[in-house]
Scaffold this motif. Structure first.
Motif, short mmCIF file in Angstrom:
data_model
loop_
_atom_site.label_atom_id
_atom_site.label_comp_id
_atom_site.label_asym_id
_atom_site.label_seq_id
_atom_site.Cartn_x
_atom_site.Cartn_y
_atom_site.Cartn_z
N PRO A 21 0.81 -1.23 0.00
CA PRO A 21 0.00 0.00 0.00
C PRO A 21 0.84 1.28 0.00
O PRO A 21 0.51 2.23 -0.71
CB PRO A 21 -0.82 -0.12 1.29
CG PRO A 21 -0.87 -1.58 1.57
CD PRO A 21 0.45 -2.11 1.11
N LYS A 22 1.92 1.28 0.75
CA LYS A 22 2.78 2.47 0.79
C LYS A 22 3.39 2.73 -0.59
O LYS A 22 3.47 3.87 -1.04
CB LYS A 22 3.86 2.29 1.85
CG LYS A 22 4.70 3.52 2.05
CD LYS A 22 5.68 3.35 3.18
CE LYS A 22 6.48 4.62 3.39
NZ LYS A 22 7.45 4.52 4.46
N LYS A 23 3.83 1.67 -1.26
CA LYS A 23 4.41 1.81 -2.60
C LYS A 23 3.38 2.40 -3.57
O LYS A 23 3.74 3.09 -4.52
CB LYS A 23 4.88 0.46 -3.13
CG LYS A 23 6.10 -0.07 -2.43
CD LYS A 23 7.22 -0.08 -3.40
CE LYS A 23 8.45 -0.65 -2.75
NZ LYS A 23 9.64 -0.18 -3.42
N CYS A 24 2.10 2.09 -3.32
CA CYS A 24 1.03 2.59 -4.19
C CYS A 24 0.45 3.92 -3.71
O CYS A 24 -0.44 4.47 -4.36
CB CYS A 24 -0.09 1.54 -4.26
SG CYS A 24 0.37 0.05 -5.16
N GLY A 25 0.91 4.41 -2.57
CA GLY A 25 0.39 5.66 -2.03
C GLY A 25 -1.02 5.54 -1.47
O GLY A 25 -1.79 6.49 -1.52
N VAL A 26 -1.35 4.36 -0.95
CA VAL A 26 -2.68 4.11 -0.39
C VAL A 26 -2.55 3.91 1.11
O VAL A 26 -1.67 3.17 1.56
CB VAL A 26 -3.32 2.86 -1.04
CG1 VAL A 26 -4.68 2.57 -0.44
CG2 VAL A 26 -3.43 3.04 -2.55
N ASP A 27 -3.42 4.56 1.87
CA ASP A 27 -3.40 4.42 3.33
C ASP A 27 -4.17 3.15 3.71
O ASP A 27 -5.36 3.18 4.02
CB ASP A 27 -4.03 5.64 4.00
CG ASP A 27 -3.95 5.57 5.51
OD1 ASP A 27 -3.06 4.88 6.04
OD2 ASP A 27 -4.80 6.21 6.17
N LEU A 28 -3.48 2.04 3.66
CA LEU A 28 -4.05 0.73 3.96
C LEU A 28 -3.00 -0.04 4.73
O LEU A 28 -1.83 0.00 4.38
CB LEU A 28 -4.41 0.01 2.66
CG LEU A 28 -4.94 -1.41 2.74
CD1 LEU A 28 -6.28 -1.45 3.46
CD2 LEU A 28 -5.08 -2.00 1.35
N LYS A 29 -3.42 -0.73 5.75
CA LYS A 29 -2.48 -1.48 6.58
C LYS A 29 -2.67 -2.98 6.32
O LYS A 29 -3.68 -3.54 6.67
CB LYS A 29 -2.74 -1.18 8.06
CG LYS A 29 -2.79 0.28 8.40
CD LYS A 29 -1.52 0.74 9.02
CE LYS A 29 -1.53 2.16 9.50
NZ LYS A 29 -1.90 3.18 8.59
N PHE A 30 -1.67 -3.57 5.68
CA PHE A 30 -1.64 -5.02 5.48
C PHE A 30 -0.62 -5.61 6.44
O PHE A 30 0.53 -5.19 6.45
CB PHE A 30 -1.17 -5.38 4.06
CG PHE A 30 -2.25 -5.56 3.05
CD1 PHE A 30 -3.42 -6.22 3.35
CD2 PHE A 30 -2.06 -5.10 1.77
CE1 PHE A 30 -4.40 -6.40 2.39
CE2 PHE A 30 -3.03 -5.27 0.80
CZ PHE A 30 -4.20 -5.92 1.12
N PRO A 31 -1.02 -6.58 7.25
CA PRO A 31 -0.01 -7.28 8.05
C PRO A 31 0.77 -8.24 7.15
O PRO A 31 0.37 -8.48 6.01
CB PRO A 31 -0.84 -8.03 9.09
CG PRO A 31 -2.17 -8.21 8.45
CD PRO A 31 -2.36 -7.05 7.51
N PRO A 32 1.86 -8.80 7.63
CA PRO A 32 2.61 -9.78 6.82
C PRO A 32 1.86 -11.10 6.77
O PRO A 32 2.12 -12.01 7.56
CB PRO A 32 3.95 -9.89 7.55
CG PRO A 32 3.64 -9.51 8.95
CD PRO A 32 2.51 -8.53 8.90
N ILE A 33 0.93 -11.22 5.87
CA ILE A 33 0.05 -12.39 5.79
C ILE A 33 0.79 -13.53 5.12
O ILE A 33 1.01 -13.52 3.91
CB ILE A 33 -1.24 -12.07 5.02
CG1 ILE A 33 -1.97 -10.90 5.69
CG2 ILE A 33 -2.14 -13.29 4.94
CD1 ILE A 33 -3.11 -10.34 4.88
N GLY A 34 1.16 -14.51 5.92
CA GLY A 34 1.79 -15.73 5.41
C GLY A 34 0.78 -16.86 5.43
O GLY A 34 -0.38 -16.68 5.81
#
Length: 128
Positions: free
Chosen positions: A94-107
């Motif tokens: 999301p940061k690379k795309c400029g979007v305020d979204l929080k993704f955890p490290p989903i394994g």
């Protein structure tokens, strides 16, 4: 004139009584998984494409509640189950795309119930 007012009051009353609340369902994997397809390049080490960033924006629009975030998390787990990737790259997307979204490290073994109201991972701290 009184008959008209009575009929108008009854009509308004019926409209108010018959109105049902709208219930929103959590995002479905049939919607989320195809959105993630343009992001496979990023997951495999490339920069995110504009299509990938558009998908991230769409996913952001779908996540309104904790249940939504958990559903999206489970869809990501399901979508990535058959591929090998570094789950630590996912929170950076999301940061690379400029979007305020929080993704955890989903394994593959990530527990999506750990996601809190802000979309971040709930971390248990000892002694608190």
């Amino acid at each position: 004139m009184d008959c008209f007012r009575l009929l108008w009051s009854v009509a308004i009353g019926l409209l108010l009584v018959s109105r049902r609340p709208v219930v929103y369902a959590a995002p479905s994997c049939t919607w989320v998984m195809p959105m993630l397809a343009p992001c496979l390049g990023y997951i495999n080490g490339q920069e995110p494409s504009s299509l990938c960033c558009s998908a991230v924006e769409s996913i952001k629009a779908m996540e309104k509640t904790k249940s939504d975030r958990m559903a999206i998390c489970n869809c990501v787990k399901q979508a990535t189950r058959l591929i090998s990737y570094n789950p630590k790259r996912l929170p950076l997307l999301p940061k690379k795309c400029g979007v305020d979204l929080k993704f955890p490290p989903i394994g593959h073994d990530y527990d999506c119930k750990k996601i809190d109201e802000l979309g971040t991972e709930v971390v248990q701290q000892d002694g608190l």
